[in-house]
Design a protein around this motif. Structure first.
Motif, short mmCIF file in Angstrom:
data_model
loop_
_atom_site.label_atom_id
_atom_site.label_comp_id
_atom_site.label_asym_id
_atom_site.label_seq_id
_atom_site.Cartn_x
_atom_site.Cartn_y
_atom_site.Cartn_z
N SER A 90 58.51 21.25 -61.12
CA SER A 90 57.75 20.98 -62.34
C SER A 90 56.79 19.82 -62.14
O SER A 90 55.63 19.88 -62.59
CB SER A 90 58.71 20.68 -63.49
OG SER A 90 59.58 21.76 -63.72
N LEU B 248 57.52 24.02 -68.29
CA LEU B 248 57.00 24.63 -67.07
C LEU B 248 58.04 25.46 -66.33
O LEU B 248 57.72 26.01 -65.26
CB LEU B 248 56.48 23.54 -66.13
CG LEU B 248 55.31 22.68 -66.66
CD1 LEU B 248 54.99 21.57 -65.67
CD2 LEU B 248 54.08 23.55 -66.90
N SER C 294 58.66 18.39 -70.10
CA SER C 294 57.72 19.12 -69.25
C SER C 294 58.44 20.08 -68.32
O SER C 294 57.93 21.17 -68.01
CB SER C 294 56.87 18.13 -68.44
OG SER C 294 57.69 17.39 -67.53
N LEU D 41 53.92 20.93 -59.89
CA LEU D 41 53.03 21.83 -60.62
C LEU D 41 52.14 21.06 -61.59
O LEU D 41 50.91 21.24 -61.62
CB LEU D 41 53.86 22.88 -61.37
CG LEU D 41 53.08 23.86 -62.25
CD1 LEU D 41 52.12 24.68 -61.40
CD2 LEU D 41 54.03 24.79 -63.01
N GLY D 42 52.74 20.19 -62.40
CA GLY D 42 51.95 19.40 -63.33
C GLY D 42 50.96 18.50 -62.64
O GLY D 42 49.80 18.38 -63.05
N VAL E 34 57.05 29.10 -65.15
CA VAL E 34 56.08 29.11 -64.06
C VAL E 34 56.76 28.67 -62.76
O VAL E 34 56.53 29.25 -61.69
CB VAL E 34 54.88 28.21 -64.39
CG1 VAL E 34 53.86 28.25 -63.26
CG2 VAL E 34 54.25 28.62 -65.70
#
Length: 463
Positions: free
Chosen positions: A88, A162, A158, A91-92, A165
């Motif tokens: 996560s 996420l 978050s 990705l962020g 994904v």
């Protein structure tokens, strides 16, 4: 009229940069710039959070959580699934970095035209490197537990947002790895807790914050589960025992002369252990016999009446399990047997404790720990019965103990024979000279490390 129109048509198109300069910075320009700053801040948040949550000590977070720190509790909960957490954050972080770079390219292209791409690359590289990577990660390293407690809540949110994904990304990655024959292990960590602690202790010792003695004690406690009683037991050839058929006076004499308080009692052959005499119990029984009026009471005193039943343990029992059994049974003396029931040796609670704190001696110990002091040539005179582990701990050596427990056993294993006094061997980067041998036992060796360790475990002997 035609002339004016021709002149207007022939005039060059206005440059974007000149247009901005003439019209001023409009609202879109300022919004784009503000968005870039916000994205850089989010990138710094993700980078610092990743460092804080991965570098923070779980033991320190647990201590804070036990004291009621809710942030530490959330940090512990967030780091339970480390793969989802890292996925996560990555990705962020990548999304905001790419978006910030795209907006910066559009903004600089509007300001500088075609040369704005190069300018945007240079400026964003500097900003991301300094303010979104180095600065937040440096701050996170200085106080990882504090920052982890503060960012645990937003990072947890978050991570949940996420999660779909991240799950898709993980499946894609595992599928690609499977094409190359690599299977991602979904269970457990790569390193065990013991390995992590051992590595931390090694680093601490090299930096001087932990002394060698402290490291040895901690590692000794950690290794109890990986070692068996067979490795540290006193071999049966060295056990001091009492023959049950001896006269009472002779039994008393041997017990008084012995430095040990507990002595096994056998009948017929040494393998046939029928009890264990405790010196205090024997003295109590003798005192009771002496109080009787019968002058033959001491002579007729039954030594076995004060003996305890023997406690046998398998030689494959781990040290930590044996220590728990000693504490559970309220005793600290056991006889070790193999799978056929034959006597192998004995082990005491003190033997296990010595693996943690080192040699324990008192005023009655005759076999005090030998002092390992090198001679001018760098040779150490070592007892053949000394364990390889004790030698490694004392001198910080790295002799292998996979094939043998004692130094003499290692030499015999490598030589594939029982060497005679005067024979010299070199293997594993050390020189071994047999000093003394008693029957089939190598009792004394002289050892020194070689200047250059050989690349293999080959051995050489000088007759």
């Amino acid at each position: 009229m035609t002339t004016l129109m021709t002149a207007a048509a022939a005039a060059p198109a206005p440059d974007p940069a000149a247009a901005v300069g003439l019209a001023g910075y409009d609202m879109a320009f300022w919004l784009t710039g503000a968005a870039i700053l916000v994205l850089l801040g989010l990138s710094a948040f993700f980078s610092g959070s990743e460092t804080a949550l991965t570098a923070s000590s779980r033991s320190k977070l647990r201590a804070r959580a036990d004291k009621g720190d809710e942030g530490a509790q959330r940090a512990l909960a967030v780091t339970e699934d480390s793969e989802s957490l890292i996925g996560s954050i990555l990705l962020g972080n990548n999304v905001v970095n790419i978006l910030a770079a795209s907006l910066a390219t559009a903004l600089f292209t509007r300001l500088l035209g075609s040369s704005g791409v190069a300018a945007a690359t240079l400026v964003m590289t500097a900003l991301v490197l300094i303010f979104s990577e180095v600065l937040p990660k440096t701050y996170a390293i200085l106080a990882p537990e504090d920052l982890a407690s503060r960012v645990a809540r937003p990072i947890g949110v978050s991570t949940r947002i996420l999660a779909p994904v991240v799950t898709v990304v993980r499946l894609v990655v595992r599928g690609i790895l499977a094409l190359f024959g690599v299977r991602a292990d979904q269970s457990g960590h790569v390193f065990s807790v013991q390995e992590e602690i051992a590595g931390a202790l090694a680093i601490a010792q090299s930096s001087g914050t932990v002394q060698k003695e402290e490291r040895d004690r901690l590692m000794g406690a950690l290794d109890l589960g990986d070692r068996s009683v067979e490795e540290i037991m006193l071999h049966r050839s060295r056990i001091e025992m009492i023959d049950a058929d001896l006269a009472t006076e002779e039994v008393l004499d041997r017990v008084l002369k012995s430095p040990h308080t507990r002595l096994p009692v056998y009948r017929g052959e040494r393998e046939n252990v029928i009890g264990v005499i405790h010196a205090k119990d024997l003295l109590r029984g003798v005192r009771k016999a002496l109080q009787e009026t019968d002058p033959e009471a001491l002579r007729n005193f039954d030594v076995l009446s004060t003996a305890m039943p023997p406690y046998f343990v398998p030689d494959t029992t781990s040290l930590d399990e044996q220590m728990r059994e000693f504490l559970k049974r309220h005793t600290h003396f056991a006889l070790v047997v193999d799978e056929y029931g034959s006597l192998r040796g004995l082990i005491t609670l003190e033997d296990i404790l010595e693996e943690i704190v080192g040699e324990i001696t008192d005023e009655h110990d005759t076999d005090a720990a030998q002092s390992l002091v090198p001679n001018p040539q760098g040779d150490y005179l070592v007892d053949g019965a000394m364990t390889i582990r004790d030698l490694n701990r004392a001198l910080d050596w790295s002799l292998p103990d996979d094939e043998a427990n004692t130094v003499a056993g290692l030499v015999i294993h490598m030589a594939q024979s029982i060497p005679a006094p005067g024979q010299v061997f070199s293997f594993h980067g050390y020189r071994f000279e047999v000093v003394a041998r008693r029957e089939n036992r190598v009792t004394r060796l002289r050892i020194r490390p070689l200047a250059e360790a050989p690349s293999t475990g080959e051995s050489a002997a000088d007759q």
